[in-house]
Scaffold this active site. Sequence first.
Site, mmCIF file in Angstrom:
data_model
loop_
_atom_site.group_PDB
_atom_site.id
_atom_site.type_symbol
_atom_site.label_atom_id
_atom_site.label_comp_id
_atom_site.label_asym_id
_atom_site.label_seq_id
_atom_site.Cartn_x
_atom_site.Cartn_y
_atom_site.Cartn_z
ATOM 1 C CE1 TYR A 107 121.509 -58.863 -18.062
ATOM 2 C CE2 TYR A 107 123.835 -58.308 -17.872
ATOM 3 C CZ TYR A 107 122.666 -58.813 -17.317
ATOM 4 O OH TYR A 107 122.667 -59.254 -16.019
ATOM 5 C CB CYS A 108 117.930 -54.554 -21.064
ATOM 6 S SG CYS A 108 117.612 -54.358 -22.832
ATOM 7 C CB THR A 109 114.229 -57.848 -21.486
ATOM 8 O OG1 THR A 109 114.025 -57.540 -20.111
ATOM 9 C CG2 THR A 109 113.387 -59.045 -21.872
ATOM 10 C CB VAL A 135 117.874 -61.542 -20.594
ATOM 11 C CG1 VAL A 135 117.194 -62.689 -19.883
ATOM 12 C CG2 VAL A 135 118.762 -60.777 -19.621
#
Length: 174
Positions: A107-109, A135
């Site tokens: 995952y990231c933003t 996120v």
Amino acid sequence: MNHPFLQSLFIWFDNRLVALGMGAPPQDPQAKQQRIEELYQTYAQHFPDVVEISVPALMQLQQTQSVVLVDVRSPQEQAVSRLPGAITLAEFEQHRDRYCDRPIVAYCTIGYRSGLLAKDLQQQGIPVQNLRGSVLSWTHAGGHFVTPDGQPTQKVHVYGKRWNLIAADYHAIW
């Protein structure tokens, strides 16, 4: 996109668009979720063969299995908060063999950087899923965040003004 100069340039350009009134984030929760989905769909075109997982599906999976969450964001973003139990990309790369027997979710933003990582790992034969909406979607599902020392927090690094699409119960940092 882990090159500091390119990240800085991208954030500067993105913030200029917001300052000019272009790409300003919506305020309505449903409109925010729709914007997250639209942005994710645009980015997902860069990795069409990557397996993805929705936030609700991940939350359900976490109730029955030990999941490896790989946080692909920058150290500055991770210093604000992360998903509980997540490890950094560096930690994952250093000890890949420890994690191969469990589901791996990157995952990231919003899912772009993690999608690129998932594409690379899948090409290496490592099964990994990309967290759809990452996120930002996690906040809309009421997901928890912790500081690097494990303390609960409502602060979330959203990468830039354009990505301030988090749910109202959280505090955006960029």
